[in-house]
Design a protein around this motif. Structure first.
Motif, PDB file in Angstrom:
ATOM      1  N   ASP A   1      -7.541  -1.337  -4.438  1.00 26.17           N
ATOM      2  CA  ASP A   1      -7.178  -1.352  -5.852  1.00 26.17           C
ATOM      3  C   ASP A   1      -6.843  -2.768  -6.331  1.00 26.17           C
ATOM      4  OD1 ASP A   1      -5.409   1.705  -5.280  1.00 26.17           O
ATOM      5  OD2 ASP A   1      -7.366   1.468  -6.243  1.00 26.17           O
TER       6      ASP A   1
ATOM      7  N   SER B   1      -1.784  -4.532   2.440  1.00 27.84           N
ATOM      8  CA  SER B   1      -1.932  -3.427   3.408  1.00 27.84           C
ATOM      9  C   SER B   1      -1.059  -3.656   4.634  1.00 27.84           C
ATOM     10  CB  SER B   1      -3.394  -3.298   3.822  1.00 27.84           C
ATOM     11  OG  SER B   1      -3.848  -4.520   4.340  1.00 27.84           O
TER      12      SER B   1
ATOM     13  N   ARG C   1      -4.750   9.707  -8.554  1.00 33.87           N
ATOM     14  CA  ARG C   1      -3.739   8.689  -8.226  1.00 33.87           C
ATOM     15  C   ARG C   1      -3.258   7.931  -9.462  1.00 33.87           C
ATOM     16  NH1 ARG C   1      -5.083   4.435  -5.275  1.00 33.87           N
ATOM     17  NH2 ARG C   1      -7.294   4.429  -5.879  1.00 33.87           N
TER      18      ARG C   1
ATOM     19  N   ALA D   1       0.843  -1.190   0.000  1.00 33.71           N
ATOM     20  CA  ALA D   1       0.000   0.000   0.000  1.00 33.71           C
ATOM     21  C   ALA D   1       0.882   1.246   0.000  1.00 33.71           C
ATOM     22  CB  ALA D   1      -0.919  -0.004   1.207  1.00 33.71           C
ATOM     23  N   GLY D   2       0.492   2.207  -0.824  1.00 32.05           N
ATOM     24  CA  GLY D   2       1.287   3.423  -0.975  1.00 32.05           C
ATOM     25  C   GLY D   2       2.286   3.358  -2.105  1.00 32.05           C
TER      26      GLY D   2
ATOM     27  N   THR E   1      -0.302   5.184  -8.709  1.00 36.89           N
ATOM     28  CA  THR E   1       0.449   5.606  -7.534  1.00 36.89           C
ATOM     29  C   THR E   1      -0.455   5.604  -6.311  1.00 36.89           C
ATOM     30  OG1 THR E   1      -0.041   7.946  -7.884  1.00 36.89           O
ATOM     31  CG2 THR E   1       1.925   7.072  -8.964  1.00 36.89           C
ATOM     32  N   SER E   2       0.154   5.724  -5.151  1.00 34.23           N
ATOM     33  CA  SER E   2      -0.588   5.725  -3.884  1.00 34.23           C
ATOM     34  C   SER E   2      -1.589   4.590  -3.850  1.00 34.23           C
ATOM     35  CB  SER E   2      -1.304   7.072  -3.703  1.00 34.23           C
ATOM     36  OG  SER E   2      -0.375   8.134  -3.705  1.00 34.23           O
ATOM     37  N   LEU E   3      -1.136   3.413  -4.208  1.00 33.60           N
ATOM     38  CA  LEU E   3      -2.032   2.264  -4.295  1.00 33.60           C
ATOM     39  C   LEU E   3      -2.607   1.891  -2.940  1.00 33.60           C
ATOM     40  CD1 LEU E   3      -0.044   0.254  -6.937  1.00 33.60           C
ATOM     41  CD2 LEU E   3      -2.451   0.865  -7.123  1.00 33.60           C
ATOM     42  N   LYS E   4      -3.854   1.441  -2.984  1.00 37.27           N
ATOM     43  CA  LYS E   4      -4.580   1.041  -1.782  1.00 37.27           C
ATOM     44  C   LYS E   4      -4.992  -0.423  -1.908  1.00 37.27           C
ATOM     45  CE  LYS E   4      -6.706   5.645  -1.632  1.00 37.27           C
ATOM     46  NZ  LYS E   4      -8.002   6.385  -1.609  1.00 37.27           N
TER      47      LYS E   4
ATOM     48  N   SER F   1       3.673   2.042  -6.121  1.00 36.25           N
ATOM     49  CA  SER F   1       3.303   2.372  -7.496  1.00 36.25           C
ATOM     50  C   SER F   1       3.544   1.187  -8.421  1.00 36.25           C
ATOM     51  CB  SER F   1       4.136   3.561  -7.992  1.00 36.25           C
ATOM     52  OG  SER F   1       3.929   4.700  -7.198  1.00 36.25           O
TER      53      SER F   1
END
Length: 123
Positions: A86, A123, A63, A13-14, A80-83, A16
């Protein structure tokens, strides 16, 4: 006609990732969709033939960035800033008939599809 998507993988998480979709011939409108386990396929982003028009799902706006290189018949999705949310199989789609399809075009409106590439965000 073939579309091949690649670039998926496991990322924290976070982080790219950049997805690519290579078409065997020149395409008009192109898009990314994704499908999470147990959910319907959903729109992510779309781009016009010339690249000047783009649209994004609200969930990825700010994002993700969609782009294309027509000289290489390739479309990209910079994420980017993947959660964790996603996480999904990402599919590229293309239309050989229409210059651009907006954010409200559903999967049925694209006539070519890639095989999908899995993106897993831990995560």
């Amino acid at each position: 006609v073939q579309l091949q998507a690649y670039g998926g993988g496991l990322v924290q998480a976070g982080g790219s990732l950049r997805l690519s979709c290579v078409a065997s011939i020149s395409m008009y409108a192109m898009a990314w969709f994704r499908q999470a386990p147990g959910k319907e396929r959903e729109f992510v982003a779309t781009i016009s033939r010339g690249g000047g028009s783009t649209a994004y799902a609200d969930s990825v706006k700010g994002r993700f960035t969609i782009s294309r290189d027509n000289a290489k018949n390739t479309m990209y999705l910079q994420m980017t800033s993947l959660k964790a949310e996603d996480t999904a199989v990402y599919y590229c789609a293309a239309d050989s008939r229409v210059w651009y399809r907006g954010y409200d075009a559903g999967p049925a409106e694209y006539n070519y599809w890639g095989q999908g590439t899995l993106v897993t965000v831990s995560s």
